[in-house]
Design a protein around this motif. Sequence first.
Motif, mmCIF file in Angstrom:
data_model
loop_
_atom_site.group_PDB
_atom_site.id
_atom_site.type_symbol
_atom_site.label_atom_id
_atom_site.label_comp_id
_atom_site.label_asym_id
_atom_site.label_seq_id
_atom_site.Cartn_x
_atom_site.Cartn_y
_atom_site.Cartn_z
ATOM 1 N N MET A 6 20.494 77.485 1.436
ATOM 2 C CA MET A 6 21.582 76.513 1.588
ATOM 3 C C MET A 6 22.475 76.466 0.359
ATOM 4 O O MET A 6 23.651 76.097 0.446
ATOM 5 C CB MET A 6 21.010 75.120 1.857
ATOM 6 C CG MET A 6 20.395 74.952 3.221
ATOM 7 S SD MET A 6 19.830 73.257 3.479
ATOM 8 C CE MET A 6 18.364 73.206 2.420
ATOM 9 N N HIS A 7 21.901 76.798 -0.812
ATOM 10 C CA HIS A 7 22.619 76.651 -2.073
ATOM 11 C C HIS A 7 22.542 77.959 -2.858
ATOM 12 O O HIS A 7 21.511 78.637 -2.856
ATOM 13 C CB HIS A 7 22.001 75.524 -2.904
ATOM 14 C CG HIS A 7 21.778 74.262 -2.138
ATOM 15 N ND1 HIS A 7 22.803 73.431 -1.750
ATOM 16 C CD2 HIS A 7 20.631 73.683 -1.673
ATOM 17 C CE1 HIS A 7 22.304 72.400 -1.092
ATOM 18 N NE2 HIS A 7 21.000 72.533 -1.030
ATOM 19 N N ALA A 38 9.013 71.740 8.770
ATOM 20 C CA ALA A 38 10.383 71.925 9.240
ATOM 21 C C ALA A 38 11.139 70.638 9.005
ATOM 22 O O ALA A 38 10.793 69.584 9.530
ATOM 23 C CB ALA A 38 10.379 72.281 10.724
ATOM 24 N N PHE A 39 12.166 70.707 8.177
ATOM 25 C CA PHE A 39 12.830 69.504 7.704
ATOM 26 C C PHE A 39 14.295 69.825 7.497
ATOM 27 O O PHE A 39 14.628 70.860 6.917
ATOM 28 C CB PHE A 39 12.168 69.060 6.392
ATOM 29 C CG PHE A 39 12.760 67.850 5.746
ATOM 30 C CD1 PHE A 39 12.752 66.626 6.388
ATOM 31 C CD2 PHE A 39 13.318 67.933 4.478
ATOM 32 C CE1 PHE A 39 13.285 65.503 5.779
ATOM 33 C CE2 PHE A 39 13.854 66.819 3.864
ATOM 34 C CZ PHE A 39 13.833 65.600 4.521
ATOM 35 N N GLY A 40 15.174 68.959 7.967
ATOM 36 C CA GLY A 40 16.603 69.227 7.886
ATOM 37 C C GLY A 40 17.243 68.777 6.605
ATOM 38 O O GLY A 40 18.467 68.727 6.510
ATOM 39 N N GLY A 41 16.445 68.442 5.589
ATOM 40 C CA GLY A 41 16.994 67.980 4.320
ATOM 41 C C GLY A 41 17.728 69.082 3.581
ATOM 42 O O GLY A 41 17.613 70.267 3.896
ATOM 43 N N THR A 42 18.460 68.693 2.550
ATOM 44 C CA THR A 42 19.325 69.627 1.854
ATOM 45 C C THR A 42 18.957 69.853 0.398
ATOM 46 O O THR A 42 19.363 70.844 -0.192
ATOM 47 C CB THR A 42 20.785 69.136 1.895
ATOM 48 O OG1 THR A 42 20.868 67.870 1.236
ATOM 49 C CG2 THR A 42 21.263 69.001 3.334
ATOM 50 N N VAL A 43 18.194 68.953 -0.203
ATOM 51 C CA VAL A 43 17.937 69.019 -1.640
ATOM 52 C C VAL A 43 16.475 69.333 -1.947
ATOM 53 O O VAL A 43 16.162 69.837 -3.023
ATOM 54 C CB VAL A 43 18.353 67.700 -2.329
ATOM 55 C CG1 VAL A 43 18.088 67.736 -3.826
ATOM 56 C CG2 VAL A 43 19.833 67.418 -2.082
ATOM 57 N N ASN A 44 15.573 69.050 -1.014
ATOM 58 C CA ASN A 44 14.150 69.223 -1.251
ATOM 59 C C ASN A 44 13.485 70.033 -0.147
ATOM 60 O O ASN A 44 13.967 70.075 0.980
ATOM 61 C CB ASN A 44 13.447 67.860 -1.322
ATOM 62 C CG ASN A 44 13.993 66.991 -2.441
ATOM 63 O OD1 ASN A 44 13.586 67.130 -3.587
ATOM 64 N ND2 ASN A 44 14.916 66.094 -2.109
ATOM 65 N N ALA A 45 12.344 70.644 -0.512
ATOM 66 C CA ALA A 45 11.458 71.262 0.465
ATOM 67 C C ALA A 45 10.217 70.391 0.600
ATOM 68 O O ALA A 45 9.788 69.741 -0.356
ATOM 69 C CB ALA A 45 11.062 72.662 0.021
ATOM 70 N N PRO A 58 12.131 69.728 -5.380
ATOM 71 C CA PRO A 58 13.569 70.020 -5.366
ATOM 72 C C PRO A 58 13.846 71.505 -5.196
ATOM 73 O O PRO A 58 13.128 72.355 -5.736
ATOM 74 C CB PRO A 58 14.039 69.536 -6.736
ATOM 75 C CG PRO A 58 13.011 68.577 -7.207
ATOM 76 C CD PRO A 58 11.712 69.070 -6.633
ATOM 77 N N LEU A 59 14.895 71.788 -4.451
ATOM 78 C CA LEU A 59 15.348 73.162 -4.284
ATOM 79 C C LEU A 59 16.341 73.567 -5.358
ATOM 80 O O LEU A 59 16.519 74.751 -5.637
ATOM 81 C CB LEU A 59 16.018 73.325 -2.911
ATOM 82 C CG LEU A 59 15.114 73.216 -1.689
ATOM 83 C CD1 LEU A 59 15.951 73.079 -0.428
ATOM 84 C CD2 LEU A 59 14.195 74.424 -1.591
ATOM 85 N N VAL A 60 17.032 72.563 -5.927
ATOM 86 C CA VAL A 60 18.075 72.821 -6.924
ATOM 87 C C VAL A 60 17.900 71.848 -8.086
ATOM 88 O O VAL A 60 17.252 70.796 -7.951
ATOM 89 C CB VAL A 60 19.482 72.674 -6.317
ATOM 90 C CG1 VAL A 60 19.760 73.767 -5.297
ATOM 91 C CG2 VAL A 60 19.660 71.306 -5.664
ATOM 92 N N MET A 284 22.179 69.487 9.765
ATOM 93 C CA MET A 284 23.203 68.770 9.013
ATOM 94 C C MET A 284 24.590 69.013 9.597
ATOM 95 O O MET A 284 25.405 68.094 9.720
ATOM 96 C CB MET A 284 23.174 69.201 7.554
ATOM 97 C CG MET A 284 22.068 68.560 6.729
ATOM 98 S SD MET A 284 22.285 66.768 6.514
ATOM 99 C CE MET A 284 23.759 66.722 5.518
ATOM 100 N N ALA A 285 24.869 70.256 9.980
ATOM 101 C CA ALA A 285 26.182 70.577 10.520
ATOM 102 C C ALA A 285 26.414 69.876 11.852
ATOM 103 O O ALA A 285 27.501 69.328 12.103
ATOM 104 C CB ALA A 285 26.322 72.088 10.680
ATOM 105 N N GLU A 286 25.409 69.852 12.709
ATOM 106 C CA GLU A 286 25.576 69.203 14.002
ATOM 107 C C GLU A 286 25.742 67.705 13.849
ATOM 108 O O GLU A 286 26.528 67.070 14.558
ATOM 109 C CB GLU A 286 24.401 69.524 14.918
ATOM 110 C CG GLU A 286 24.577 69.017 16.346
ATOM 111 C CD GLU A 286 25.893 69.462 16.970
ATOM 112 O OE1 GLU A 286 26.519 68.627 17.674
ATOM 113 O OE2 GLU A 286 26.318 70.619 16.754
ATOM 114 N N ASN A 287 25.007 67.101 12.909
ATOM 115 C CA ASN A 287 25.191 65.668 12.699
ATOM 116 C C ASN A 287 26.579 65.373 12.144
ATOM 117 O O ASN A 287 27.187 64.364 12.498
ATOM 118 C CB ASN A 287 24.118 65.096 11.772
ATOM 119 C CG ASN A 287 24.131 63.583 11.766
ATOM 120 O OD1 ASN A 287 24.638 62.958 10.844
ATOM 121 N ND2 ASN A 287 23.588 62.987 12.825
ATOM 122 N N ALA A 288 27.087 66.258 11.293
ATOM 123 C CA ALA A 288 28.439 66.074 10.777
ATOM 124 C C ALA A 288 29.461 66.108 11.913
ATOM 125 O O ALA A 288 30.391 65.282 11.958
ATOM 126 C CB ALA A 288 28.749 67.154 9.741
#
Length: 299
Positions: A6-7, A38-45, A58-60, A284-288
């Motif tokens: 994602m990043h 399986a998790f739709g988060g963006t910053v963590n695994a 954290p992923l980043v 995340m994209a679909e929720n947006a």
Amino acid sequence: MSAAPMHPDQHPLDDDLVRRLVAGQFPGWAGLGVRRVAFGGTVNAMYRLGEDMVVRLPLVAGGAGDVLLEQRWLPLLAPLLPTPVPEVLGHGKPAEGYPWPWSVYRWLGGEQPRAGACDHPVGLAEDLAAFVSAMRSITLRGAGTAHRGGPLVSQHDETLKAIGQLRRLPAEGVDCDAVEALWREAVRAPAWDGPPVWLHADLMPGNLLVAGGRLTAVIDFGCAGTGDPACDLFPAWNLLPAEGRKAFRDALAVDDDQWIRGRARTLSQAVIALPYYRTTNPAMAENARHVIREVLGDR
């Protein structure tokens, strides 16, 4: 989840690395199974540890501060809230080539809700309102400003930049003129001039757990802090259908100015997320996309 990162600066993680981290720092848990959640988060695994725990990493680099914030504040917030929140069981440290702090939490049961498909929208709205109201009533001192908790105008440049990116993505079918007009109108509206209140500040569907259509837990407090109460109105557009949206607003007694700011903040988050995550995080994209449709239809 997509295999693509994602990043651009995302740190690689796998089951074996998590096993080594756990074994090295929490030897009593070394024999427990480890598997990616399986998790739709963006910053963590998230990795399930045995049956009763979960490891969150954290992923980043930007997520490292979120870990420390949760480790400090979750034990203090938990007894003040009507809804279960993560319980920190272990404070992990950098090791094995992994560069940031991480946490072990008690596992919380439930499912992530799906936007617009709530079994009991009014009940869920009332549960969410009770959580938000309790957050706003907290008087703990020492918290910083929540992520996105400052003035709406502080998001202006980033929001306009994202709208420009969406204009170059005609396949998304976003009415960018309508989005920009709504945003500019909101920025001109009266700003919050009251005292800052405690906020979760990231009430996305992926940070909520439900069972039987009712709220069972709220997770991911990495954005928490104080600021404009409109920041915690996100579920009105990112999750609840119209009847739930009304019940949520009524339960919190939201005035017109706060509603306008909350709607604009939710829209801003969505238009920033869509071009960034459209190929790497489908949830995340679909929720947006859902948020943009709901906001433009709710004027």
